[in-house]
Design a protein around this motif. Structure first.
Motif, PDB file in Angstrom:
ATOM      1  N   PRO A 212      33.152  38.246  42.719  1.00 47.79           N
ATOM      2  CA  PRO A 212      33.015  38.295  41.200  1.00 47.79           C
ATOM      3  C   PRO A 212      32.199  37.252  40.929  1.00 47.79           C
ATOM      4  O   PRO A 212      31.945  37.235  39.250  1.00 47.79           O
ATOM      5  CB  PRO A 212      34.944  38.019  41.102  1.00 47.79           C
ATOM      6  CG  PRO A 212      35.487  38.242  42.406  1.00 47.79           C
ATOM      7  CD  PRO A 212      34.071  38.746  43.640  1.00 47.79           C
ATOM      8  N   SER A 213      32.386  36.063  42.249  1.00 46.08           N
ATOM      9  CA  SER A 213      31.417  34.759  41.233  1.00 46.08           C
ATOM     10  C   SER A 213      29.364  35.458  41.591  1.00 46.08           C
ATOM     11  O   SER A 213      29.292  35.105  40.287  1.00 46.08           O
ATOM     12  CB  SER A 213      31.597  33.678  41.819  1.00 46.08           C
ATOM     13  OG  SER A 213      32.666  33.332  41.828  1.00 46.08           O
ATOM     14  N   PHE A 214      29.615  36.226  41.894  1.00 50.10           N
ATOM     15  CA  PHE A 214      28.175  37.257  41.875  1.00 50.10           C
ATOM     16  C   PHE A 214      27.939  37.514  41.019  1.00 50.10           C
ATOM     17  O   PHE A 214      26.712  38.342  40.202  1.00 50.10           O
ATOM     18  CB  PHE A 214      27.857  38.327  43.500  1.00 50.10           C
ATOM     19  CG  PHE A 214      26.920  38.784  43.959  1.00 50.10           C
ATOM     20  CD1 PHE A 214      25.689  38.225  43.883  1.00 50.10           C
ATOM     21  CD2 PHE A 214      26.762  40.384  44.311  1.00 50.10           C
ATOM     22  CE1 PHE A 214      24.710  38.662  43.822  1.00 50.10           C
ATOM     23  CE2 PHE A 214      26.482  40.727  44.505  1.00 50.10           C
ATOM     24  CZ  PHE A 214      24.864  39.866  44.627  1.00 50.10           C
ATOM     25  N   GLU A 275      38.003  40.827  41.405  1.00 53.59           N
ATOM     26  CA  GLU A 275      36.863  41.557  43.040  1.00 53.59           C
ATOM     27  C   GLU A 275      36.293  43.495  43.308  1.00 53.59           C
ATOM     28  O   GLU A 275      35.472  43.404  43.754  1.00 53.59           O
ATOM     29  CB  GLU A 275      37.494  41.539  44.437  1.00 53.59           C
ATOM     30  CG  GLU A 275      36.950  40.700  45.522  1.00 53.59           C
ATOM     31  CD  GLU A 275      37.506  40.710  46.464  1.00 53.59           C
ATOM     32  OE1 GLU A 275      38.367  41.061  47.392  1.00 53.59           O
ATOM     33  OE2 GLU A 275      37.171  39.493  46.882  1.00 53.59           O
ATOM     34  N   LYS A 276      37.470  43.641  42.528  1.00 55.61           N
ATOM     35  CA  LYS A 276      36.695  45.067  42.712  1.00 55.61           C
ATOM     36  C   LYS A 276      36.087  46.083  41.050  1.00 55.61           C
ATOM     37  O   LYS A 276      35.091  46.454  41.627  1.00 55.61           O
ATOM     38  CB  LYS A 276      38.729  46.386  42.699  1.00 55.61           C
ATOM     39  CG  LYS A 276      38.645  47.770  42.265  1.00 55.61           C
ATOM     40  CD  LYS A 276      39.508  49.021  42.426  1.00 55.61           C
ATOM     41  CE  LYS A 276      39.847  49.991  42.623  1.00 55.61           C
ATOM     42  NZ  LYS A 276      39.187  50.526  41.673  1.00 55.61           N
ATOM     43  N   ALA A 277      36.505  45.291  40.195  1.00 57.31           N
ATOM     44  CA  ALA A 277      35.697  45.276  39.337  1.00 57.31           C
ATOM     45  C   ALA A 277      34.283  45.230  39.227  1.00 57.31           C
ATOM     46  O   ALA A 277      33.409  45.824  39.269  1.00 57.31           O
ATOM     47  CB  ALA A 277      36.358  45.397  38.256  1.00 57.31           C
ATOM     48  N   SER A 278      34.156  43.556  40.078  1.00 52.68           N
ATOM     49  CA  SER A 278      33.207  43.014  40.422  1.00 52.68           C
ATOM     50  C   SER A 278      32.685  44.257  41.660  1.00 52.68           C
ATOM     51  O   SER A 278      31.081  44.026  40.993  1.00 52.68           O
ATOM     52  CB  SER A 278      33.154  41.906  40.615  1.00 52.68           C
ATOM     53  OG  SER A 278      33.815  40.905  39.996  1.00 52.68           O
ATOM     54  N   THR A 279      32.783  44.605  42.541  1.00 54.80           N
ATOM     55  CA  THR A 279      32.099  44.982  43.188  1.00 54.80           C
ATOM     56  C   THR A 279      31.712  46.548  42.892  1.00 54.80           C
ATOM     57  O   THR A 279      30.120  47.023  42.856  1.00 54.80           O
ATOM     58  CB  THR A 279      33.044  45.714  44.871  1.00 54.80           C
ATOM     59  OG1 THR A 279      33.286  44.695  45.073  1.00 54.80           O
ATOM     60  CG2 THR A 279      32.777  45.862  45.349  1.00 54.80           C
ATOM     61  N   GLU A 280      32.428  47.396  42.338  1.00 58.01           N
ATOM     62  CA  GLU A 280      31.938  48.185  41.493  1.00 58.01           C
ATOM     63  C   GLU A 280      30.182  47.999  40.116  1.00 58.01           C
ATOM     64  O   GLU A 280      29.405  49.062  40.165  1.00 58.01           O
ATOM     65  CB  GLU A 280      33.296  48.982  40.682  1.00 58.01           C
ATOM     66  CG  GLU A 280      34.120  49.520  41.259  1.00 58.01           C
ATOM     67  CD  GLU A 280      35.815  50.400  40.870  1.00 58.01           C
ATOM     68  OE1 GLU A 280      35.875  49.954  38.977  1.00 58.01           O
ATOM     69  OE2 GLU A 280      36.380  50.410  41.236  1.00 58.01           O
TER      70      GLU A 280
END
Length: 326
Positions: A212-214, A275-280
């Protein structure tokens, strides 16, 4: 940022939000470096709702996001002095102030996020929270910061050789600097807000953080290689100024403590979604997430880091108890 500048920023930001909090007898100002909508921000807002409801509107929380009151080290000092009332801070900046926080900042001390949560929700976590009080801080709760991994603008990292001489930003913590030295990289402590431009201009090659921070920082725009090595699974602390806490009645102190605890599962649920949304999002933007990595050489390289920093009976006991926790 000097003390006077941070004090001025705190007072001006507080004045700007005074109208919204006018109905409250006590308004607690809470600082965070993350942007509005980030799980830690929303968790403190939720905590504020609980407190306001349980005090019949007497106590409110104003949340200052996006480092409005300064970077993490600034807000720690402001909170210790009672300039602001609360702050959410990563454990790293506390390492040189509170010995016990070093343990949870050790690379690979936790086997997984679930393991970290089990440890921090139990007696070990309570012992570490209690260690904040002699430093004019009241430890209220731990938030989940996921697992931190390396990202950079140069190449995928799959071995120690890939990290050699790479300039990597870390938080201003001796443990994190020593971790990078042990891995053969060049540690570069920098404030979080300077990372994007520093990667963009080549001052550093990369950094390390959770997905998420990335994503929320935009770092994936300038450092597209994200290696899921999960070297650090470090909880974050929500702390309150002891000066502010002591002004509350015993009943209100308990309300604050309980609301903080109840904000934790709320934060964790939001974190999993984020975390899931950020990765996507970063994958869709062309970032590469590298999962094919043998962590064993990385873990073995941490032996001198443990030897250097786990030097007291208190710390050795905490390490043994964490490793023994199922």
């Amino acid at each position: 940022m000097t003390y006077m500048k941070t004090l001025s920023a705190a007072l001006m930001a507080s004045a700007a939000m005074a109208t919204a909090a006018a109905a409250c007898e006590v308004t607690l100002r809470s600082a965070d470096t993350h942007p509005d909508g980030y799980p830690t921000i929303e968790a403190v807002k939720y905590m504020g709702e609980l407190i306001q409801e349980r005090t019949d509107g007497r106590i409110c929380i104003e949340v200052f996001h996006s480092a409005q009151l300064g970077e993490e080290r600034d807000t720690i000092e402001q909170t210790r002095f009672g300039v602001i009332d609360m702050t959410r801070v990563s454990m790293g900046p506390f390492n040189n102030l509170i010995e016990e926080t070093k343990v949870v900042s050790l690379p690979y001390i936790f086997r997984s996020v679930a393991h970290m949560n089990t440890v921090m929700d139990g007696p070990i976590g309570e012992q570490i929270l209690a260690a904040f009080e002699p430093h004019d801080l009241i430890g209220l709760a731990y938030y989940d910061a996921g697992a931190r991994s390396f990202y950079n603008s140069q190449r995928p990292i799959t071995s120690l050789a890939d990290l050699k001489d790479m300039k990597v930003r870390v938080m201003q913590s001796d443990i994190f600097v020593d971790m990078m030295d042990a891995l053969g990289a060049s540690a570069t402590p920098l404030p979080y807000g300077e990372v994007y431009s520093s990667i963009q201009t080549g001052v550093i090659d990369g950094a390390e953080n959770n997905p998420p921070s990335f994503e929320s920082s935009g770092h994936f725009e300038v450092a597209k290689y994200y290696t899921l090595d999960e070297h650090l699974i470090v909880p974050e602390a929500l702390v309150m100024s002891k000066t502010s806490f002591d002004k509350l009645s015993a009943e209100d102190q308990e309300i604050v403590r309980q609301a903080a605890k109840e904000s934790v599962p709320h934060m964790r649920a939001l974190w999993a979604e984020r975390e899931k949304a950020s990765t996507e999002k970063v994958l869709a933007a062309g970032a590469e997430i590298i999962t094919d990595i043998d962590k064993t050489p990385f873990i073995e390289a941490m032996v001198p880091v443990y030897e250097k920093h786990v030097t007291t009976d208190v710390l050795r006991d905490l390490v043994e108890r964490i490793q023994a926790t199922e």
